[in-house]
Each structure stands twice: as structure tokens, then as C-alpha cells.
Design a protein around this motif. Structure first.
Motif, PDB file in Angstrom:
ATOM      1  N   THR A   1      53.000  -9.670  20.880  1.00  0.00           N
ATOM      2  CA  THR A   1      53.155  -8.753  22.007  1.00  0.00           C
ATOM      3  C   THR A   1      53.661  -7.371  21.594  1.00  0.00           C
ATOM      4  OG1 THR A   1      53.566 -10.569  23.553  1.00  0.00           O
ATOM      5  CG2 THR A   1      54.378  -8.404  24.204  1.00  0.00           C
TER       6      THR A   1
ATOM      7  N   ASP B   1      51.464  -3.816  21.018  1.00  0.00           N
ATOM      8  CA  ASP B   1      51.001  -3.149  22.243  1.00  0.00           C
ATOM      9  C   ASP B   1      52.175  -2.737  23.126  1.00  0.00           C
ATOM     10  OD1 ASP B   1      48.371  -3.408  21.505  1.00  0.00           O
ATOM     11  OD2 ASP B   1      48.031  -5.236  22.649  1.00  0.00           O
TER      12      ASP B   1
ATOM     13  N   MET C   1      46.777  -9.885  27.454  1.00  0.00           N
ATOM     14  CA  MET C   1      46.180 -10.358  26.204  1.00  0.00           C
ATOM     15  C   MET C   1      45.444 -11.674  26.398  1.00  0.00           C
ATOM     16  SD  MET C   1      49.303  -9.532  23.575  1.00  0.00           S
ATOM     17  CE  MET C   1      48.611 -10.520  22.247  1.00  0.00           C
TER      18      MET C   1
END
Length: 247
Positions: A87, A90, A198
Motif C-alpha cells: 500500500t 501509492d 488495488m
């Protein structure tokens, strides 16, 4: 292995007052196993017993504690840590541009970019592997290296993975020291949004649209179950302070 000396192990969080003696006991155990690549669990137990017999209970305890806490297990074993690892790249961009994270989000993102570079362990490993291998290391490679190995560095992927995860944890440890509970909550919320995007998580609107495609509730539920079986629901992203347990 000779490519991994006391300095390299220190970068991985393991410190020993007499690393050479510890290394010697590990080599004796590996040799006694005839370099069996399928004996990892029995080899681990045999190594612990040999270390305790030769170097004492405290040395065994320290080595065992490091081995159990070093975050090199697969994504399936450490799914929450893996989730944050995936994570953050991003998320750093999100917090930089977020109004709710202004103005401190810029500093947080910059710290991430400067911290999450190649680890000291990786740099030192590359330098050591640029030199000819020792006879011991050649023997280890001949017994344990997979035939699909693209480079010698890939042999140490497990250690490199753990080093990267420790680096991420140290980043958060440093960043969290200057953040309030409210600011951490903002990071967590943005992280959850990034994680959901995602994985293409279905929103309420998506579910409503999908429901219209079925004439009855049972068929709709069966279709949802089939989707979840094909694409299992990802782990929930925990509070970022969980990273501190690996720092």
C-alpha cells in the motif's frame, strides 16, 4: 555463508558477541544434514540444540528469538504486513496531495521516498557478491540454489525481503513519533482506500448494479459467493502502528 558476515547480520537485526562461533555451529549442523534441502525444520531444531550445547542457553535464546521475529515469511503468513508493504508506494502520493493531510503529508511522503531506498544489507550483499565466492559458499549454492536462479543475489531473497520490511517498519517508527492519533487516523483511512482500489473492492453502487442482473436474491448470493471463491477477499488493512512490532 561467507557472503553474510556479522556486519550483514547486524543490518538484519541480529547481533552476536561471538558471531564466528555461532556461524561455526551452524555450519557443523548443515554439514551433518548432508546439505539436505528438505530438512529445514529438523535442521533448525538441530542447530538450536547444537548452539545451546556449545555456546550456552542465552546464545540459543537470542538466536531463536531473532529467527522467529525476522519478518521474512511469505505473504500468506504475514498478510497484514504484506498489505502495508504493497500500500505505501501509492499511499505516499495520496498523502502528498491530500487536503486532510496538509501540510504534514508532504513531509511524510518525502520521508518515505528518502527512507525506502536500497537497504544497507542489499548494498553490502551486492558488493560481496561482486567478488569470487568462497569454497563454502560454492558448496551451499550447489546444494540449495534453484536451477531457475537468475542471479546469486536471488539466493538471498528471503533475507532481502525481511530487510525491506524492517526498513518500512523503521520508517513508520520515525514518522509516527511526530504524528498525533488524528493524523494517524487520516493515514489509515487513506491507506484503506488505496488498498481497496488495488483489489477492485466492490462498492455499494457496484453491488446494487450487480443485484439488478439477477431475478432473485438466492441467485445473487450464489454469484457473490462464486466471485469470492475465485477472488478471495483481501485482508483488512490494520492500523499502521502494527508496523511498530517489526521495527
Amino acid at each position: 555463508m561467507d557472503a553474510i558476515d556479522a556486519d550483514a547480520m547486524s543490518d538484519l537485526g541480529m547481533r552476536s558477541a561471538n558471531f564466528q562461533a555461532l556461524q561455526a555451529e551452524l555450519r557443523k549442523t548443515v554439514t551433518a544434514s548432508n546439505f539436505d534441502p528438505n530438512a529445514s525444520l529438523t535442521l533448525w531444531q538441530a542447530a538450536l540444540e547444537a548452539i545451546e550445547a556449545s555456546l550456552g542457553r542465552q546464545v540459543r535464546s537470542d538466536f531463536e528469538a531473532w529467527g522467529k521475529s525476522f519478518p521474512c515469511d511469505s505473504d500468506a503468513v504475514l498478510p497484514e504486513l504484506d498489505a502495508w508493504e504493497r500500500t505505501w508506494p501509492d499511499l505516499a502520493n495520496v498523502v502528498r496531495a491530500s487536503q486532510s493531510a496538509s501540510p504534514w503529508g508532504e513531509d511524510l511522503a518525502n520521508l518515505y521516498r528518502t527512507t525506502m531506498r536500497k537497504t544497507d544489507f542489499e548494498r553490502k550483499l551486492e558488493e560481496r557478491l561482486s567478488r569470487p565466492l568462497s569454497e563454502w559458499d560454492k558448496t551451499c549454492f550447489s546444494h540449495y540454489a534453484n536451477e531457475d536462479l537468475m542471479s546469486e543475489a536471488e539466493f538471498f531473497t528471503t533475507l532481502t525481503l525481511g530487510a525491506d520490511r524492517r526498513q518500512l517498519s523503521h520508517y513508520w517508527q520515525k514518522a509516527a513519533a511526530s504524528l498525533s492519533g488524528e493524523q494517524k487516523a487520516v493515514i489509515w483511512k487513506h491507506g484503506q482506500d488505496v488498498w481497496a482500489q488495488m483489489h477492485g473492492a466492490m462498492t455499494d453502487d457496484d453491488l446494487k448494479t450487480m443485484r439488478k442482473e439477477f431475478s432473485d436474491e438466492q441467485s445473487f448470493r450464489e454469484a457473490l459467493a462464486a466471485l469470492e471463491a475465485y477472488n478471495p477477499k483481501p485482508v483488512q488493512l490494520p492500523h499502521p502502528d502494527m508496523l511498530l512490532s517489526y521495527a
